[in-house]
Design an enzyme around this catalytic site. Structure first.
Site, short mmCIF file in Angstrom:
data_model
loop_
_atom_site.label_atom_id
_atom_site.label_comp_id
_atom_site.label_asym_id
_atom_site.label_seq_id
_atom_site.Cartn_x
_atom_site.Cartn_y
_atom_site.Cartn_z
N ASP A 45 39.98 43.67 33.68
CA ASP A 45 39.75 45.12 33.70
C ASP A 45 38.51 45.47 32.88
OD1 ASP A 45 40.81 44.71 31.19
OD2 ASP A 45 42.36 46.28 31.35
N SER A 46 37.87 44.42 32.31
CA SER A 46 36.51 44.59 31.76
C SER A 46 35.57 45.14 32.82
CB SER A 46 35.99 43.24 31.24
OG SER A 46 36.11 42.23 32.23
N ASP A 84 44.11 41.30 36.02
CA ASP A 84 44.68 42.14 34.96
C ASP A 84 45.55 43.27 35.51
OD1 ASP A 84 43.69 40.92 32.69
OD2 ASP A 84 41.97 42.27 32.47
N LYS A 113 47.83 39.24 34.35
CA LYS A 113 47.69 39.23 32.89
C LYS A 113 48.11 40.58 32.31
CE LYS A 113 43.48 38.75 30.85
NZ LYS A 113 43.34 40.05 30.15
N GLU A 115 48.68 42.76 28.50
CA GLU A 115 48.32 42.80 27.08
C GLU A 115 49.52 43.14 26.20
OE1 GLU A 115 44.93 45.29 26.26
OE2 GLU A 115 43.72 44.36 27.83
N GLU A 183 42.33 36.74 22.03
CA GLU A 183 41.01 37.35 21.91
C GLU A 183 40.76 37.86 20.50
OE1 GLU A 183 40.05 40.26 24.91
OE2 GLU A 183 38.20 40.88 23.91
#
Ligand code: KIV
Ligand code: NA
Length: 266
Positions: A45-46, A84, A113, A115, A183
């Protein structure tokens, strides 16, 4: 090339074979990753920042992720595709399952993925895993928490915070996660988490002791808008093609040359 699989990643960790992961957002770059023999393509999602020009990943929607994931899937064959769950797609188990169904069933990802390690994230991890959707956890500097952190700040610097991250890592593994991205944490914490877990740990700004590394492709190519993060490296500098830059990154991750001390936090 033999297809990269989720069980195969665990075998790579057991054999001490470093895992190379890189982001992609469209079919052309996916094809470059495939040609370079990258193990895992991540539709991060960057893309909210490097493709859409936002200052965080928060404006990215599930529709955006489905669109880019489907495009990347068309460029891949042997490379494993991870994507993501965007901000708030994991707000509860029902939304996480709906997002997983679309990203895997419709768009073609092999793994999603998520978070954090909050109770609802552990619940969603278990629920997705029970429905045969493999989960990649993401801990440390989780960008969707930018407002809670007060910026993109290194996490787990204090002993207590580091112990908390390790506990979270064990919790996501216990919930069923098959992979973990760590990260923005000190080298020592990256090393502790990697040693403590059975599942592979992929680092970004988490030191050289992880089972693999991931970078945002715009950072690797030196075309990031604004300042490139300290933990990244411009692999296109001094080389004459995108293909050569990606190949150099893969080689340096596999040999352990990347990340070097200047890319790490102590
Ligand atoms: O969105 C992304 O690109 C990521 C990586 C930085 C791990 O989550
Ligand atoms: Na992300």
């Amino acid at each position: 090339r033999k297809p990269v699989t989720v069980p195969g990643l665990r075998a790579m960790k057991a054999q001490g074979q470093r895992i190379v992961m890189l982001t992609a957002y469209d079919a052309s770059f996916a094809w470059q990753l495939e040609a370079a023999g990258i193990d895992i393509a991540l539709v991060g999602d960057s893309l909210g920042m490097v493709v859409q020009g936002h200052h965080s990943t928060l404006p990215v929607t599930l529709e955006h992720m489905v669109y880019h994931t489907a495009a990347v899937a068309r460029g891949l064959s042997a490379t494993l595709l991870v994507t993501d769950l965007p901000f708030m797609a994991d707000r509860d188990v029902a939304h996480a399952l709906e997002a997983g169904a679309r990203l895997v069933g419709e768009a073609g990802a092999a793994m999603v993925k998520i978070e954090g390690a909050a109770p609802h994230i552990l619940e969603a991890t278990a629920a997705l895993t029970a429905r045969a959707i493999p989960v990649c956890a993401h801990l440390g500097l989780t960008p969707q928490s930018v407002h809670k952190f007060g910026g993109f700040k290194i996490q787990g610097r204090e002993q207590e915070a580091a112990d908390r991250v390790l506990a979270e890592a064990l919790a996501v593994q216990a919930a069923g996660a098959d992979l973990l991205v760590m990260e923005g944490v000190p080298v020592e914490l990256g090393q502790r988490v990697t040693a403590a877990l059975k599942i592979p740990v992929i680092g970004i700004g988490a030191g050289p002791h992880c089972d693999g590394q991931v970078l945002v492709i715009h950072d690797l190519l030196g075309i990031t808008p604004g300042k490139r993060p300290k933990f990244s490296k411009d692999f296109l500098a001094g080389r004459d093609s995108v293909a050569a830059a990606i190949a150099a990154y893969a080689e340096d991750v596999r040999s352990g040359a990347f990340p070097a001390p200047e890319h790490c936090f102590n």
